[in-house]
Design an enzyme around this catalytic site. Structure first.
Site, PDB file in Angstrom:
ATOM      1  N   ASP A 224     -34.856 -10.530 -32.278  1.00 37.06           N
ATOM      2  CA  ASP A 224     -36.140 -10.524 -33.429  1.00 37.06           C
ATOM      3  C   ASP A 224     -37.511  -9.963 -32.380  1.00 37.06           C
ATOM      4  OD1 ASP A 224     -34.613 -11.406 -35.616  1.00 37.06           O
ATOM      5  OD2 ASP A 224     -34.915 -13.785 -35.101  1.00 37.06           O
ATOM      6  N   THR A 268     -30.848 -14.922 -32.169  1.00 31.87           N
ATOM      7  CA  THR A 268     -30.467 -15.296 -33.205  1.00 31.87           C
ATOM      8  C   THR A 268     -30.337 -14.144 -34.485  1.00 31.87           C
ATOM      9  OG1 THR A 268     -33.163 -15.507 -32.933  1.00 31.87           O
ATOM     10  CG2 THR A 268     -32.114 -17.671 -32.632  1.00 31.87           C
ATOM     11  N   GLY A 532     -41.293 -15.869 -33.218  1.00 32.95           N
ATOM     12  CA  GLY A 532     -40.658 -16.227 -31.686  1.00 32.95           C
ATOM     13  C   GLY A 532     -41.622 -15.869 -30.112  1.00 32.95           C
TER      14      GLY A 532
END
Length: 562
Positions: A224, A268, A532
């Protein structure tokens, strides 16, 4: 659906049996001729077993009868002439060579590569090889299929690829070379590959150096964080080229023309999971090849008329901000740092006081508490996106804003919060299949604000556990959720207009907490987790820009496959 005229119809040999193969503008189908009828006998167990197998075949072929197959032309990857020597076919789970008689009778062959669906939204590259006795007929079929593929104008031909060799398990380069390159080559996609050497390398290259006119899209190989780099570079470049001031929170941003593809190689890969339903490099590569397009909302985050960041998934203050801030100090632990920091933050149980103000999205379809999930071809996104387009068109026709957004109704919520989350998509991931906001949409021009008020650890744990259960995670007295177009947050210590006073209060409060370890408020304020990354300021203003970017994705398909 109107029946499409046939382009070609021929009989070919496949698996030592004769099939009638048909090509039209939409589908390639092949159906066995004179299929043998097999008797079903034996125990009730065998009867059930045969019925189950038949159901699987029907599901796999999308309702086509047994012995026939149908592939959309839009999902054909490539077609190639094939050398007959040493061809093997997979028949009933066993690899078998074509019989010598078949090879002599049908010495010409061509192979069609296509998208094949598997479980859990996974795509694979399937293939079928047809045999014929006439070389001219083979050439006619190969040319006809290639002509139909050339009409798929949404497909990319030249891509700019950024690879992050350090993200996740540091396997981005290997994943790309072992699982993606061969597929791109098969689909005749050329690439320019840049392996990033530092943080924000891709962002800076896109903002200043990249010749974007050369490419049909951009692909990021990583997690991400890598995707965030790419969209920051692309959006900033687009606004700069269009003369848009990104520091103005009320500016209408210009939509980006180039689509972005994600080859997941991070820890993730939340965005990839939320847009195609699985974190699988091959599946993502196939979505890019067939030229899928999924619009995506983007939130712009400002502080005092200064642009900070763009967000496409999660903006989290309090709990998720604290997890990120703590985990950044433990990067040596690898992905395990998130679990460690999550437990530590939960046990710390800090709360933060402040004011949230927002503009509710009251003129659109859907709400955070309904059961309508965002899926491929989502009607809610299409309808609300149309409303957004009409609003922009009205403003341009009238030469100004038809209705001043600042004059629309704003709601204000003050209190003590364990977490303030803004979810622009479901934020689902393998660990949390429902995500933070299960009914959030990818492209409806809104974000879901989730306010978790101060409560006991037990109650907060109940809320967290509902992310993975069937229970409504918002059906708790200390939870509020609102679908909004804009929102602002001001921590309590920032509510004074005098900056000097704020700084004095902040330093004084910090000194009190250091002098009195028993104080439960061990920090003045939390941090914002923006996809993030940590934001430098706690007081922020956030606006949603409807369908600002597009991905090489289809959205999550309703049927997951077999």
């Amino acid at each position: 659906m109107e029946k499409q005229p046939r382009i070609l119809v021929s009989q070919f040999m496949l698996k030592n049996r004769v099939f009638e193969v048909t090509l039209n503008r939409l589908f390639l189908t092949w159906k066995e001729l004179n299929a043998r009828k097999k008797r079903v006998s034996g125990s009730i167990h065998n009867t059930f077993k045969v019925g189950f197998c038949l159901a699987k075949v029907l599901h796999r072929t999308r309702g086509v009868t047994s012995g026939s197959h149908c592939v959309p032309v839009s999902e054909i990857i490539a077609v190639q002439e094939t050398e007959v020597d040493n061809i093997q076919t997979k028949d009933e789970g066993k690899w078998q060579k074509m019989s010598q008689k078949t090879v002599e009778t049908y010495p010409y062959a061509f192979t069609v590569f296509y998208v094949e669906r598997a479980r859990q939204h996974r795509w694979r590259c399937g293939n079928v090889t047809f045999f014929c006795s006439d070389g001219l007929l083979r050439q006619q079929w190969v040319q006809a299929i290639k002509e139909q593929l050339s009409l798929q104008t949404c497909r990319p031909k030249h891509l700019l690829v950024y690879i992050n060799p350090y993200g996740g398990k540091q396997q981005g380069k290997q994943i790309y070379e072992q699982k993606v390159v061969q597929l791109f080559t098969l689909a005749s996609i050329s690439t320019d590959v840049i392996v990033t050497e530092r943080a924000n390398h891709a962002r800076d290259h896109l903002k200043t150096e990249a010749d974007l006119k050369k490419y049909d899209g951009i692909v990021c190989v990583g997690g991400d964080g890598m995707f965030s780099e790419v969209i920051h570079g692309l959006i900033s470049r687009t606004q700069t080229d269009s003369g848009v001031d990104q520091n103005c929170a009320h500016e209408k941003l210009v939509q980006c023309n180039l689509r972005v593809g994600i080859i997941p190689a991070g820890s993730t890969d939340c965005i990839c999971y939320a847009t195609i339903g699985i974190n699988d490099p091959v599946t993502s590569a196939l979505h890019i090849i067939v030229g899928d397009s999924q619009a995506l909302d983007v939130c712009s985050v400002h502080h005092n008329d200064t642009f900070l960041k763009y967000s496409v998934s999660l903006l989290g203050y309090g709990f998720y901000g604290d997890i990120l801030a703590d985990s950044e100090k433990k990067r040596w632990m690898g992905p395990a740092r998130y679990d460690f920091s999550g437990i530590k933050t939960f046990l710390s149980h800090h709360y933060y006081e402040g004011t949230v103000s927002f503009q509710p999205a009251t003129d659109i379809l859907g709400n955070p508490r309904d059961k309508t999930k965002c899926r491929s071809g989502c009607y809610v996104c299409q309808h609300n996106g149309q409303l957004f387009s009409e609003e922009i068109r009205d403003e341009s026709v009238e030469g100004g804003v038809s209705e001043n957004e600042d004059e629309r109704e704003w709601k204000v919520v003050k209190g003590k919060f364990l977490a303030i989350n803004a979810a622009s998509m479901s934020c689902a991931c393998p660990r949390s299949p429902k995500g933070l906001s299960p009914a959030a949409h990818l492209a409806d021009g809104t974000t879901d604000i989730i306010l978790v008020r101060k409560c006991s650890r037990l109650n907060f744990l109940r809320h967290l556990l509902r992310h993975t259960s069937k229970d409504d995670q918002f059906d708790l007295t200390f939870i509020e959720v609102h679908r909004v177009r804009k929102f602002k947050f001001t921590p309590k210590y920032c509510e004074s207009e005098d900056t000097d006073v704020k700084d004095v209060r902040k330093k004084l409060f910090s000194q009190i907490c250091r002098d009195h370890p028993a104080c439960s408020c061990t920090s003045v304020n939390s941090n914002w987790n923006c996809d993030g990354e940590i934001l430098d300021h706690a007081a922020v203003e956030v606006g949603v820009h409807c369908q600002l970017i597009k991905l090489f994705a289809r959205g999550i398909e309703e049927k997951a496959g077999v």
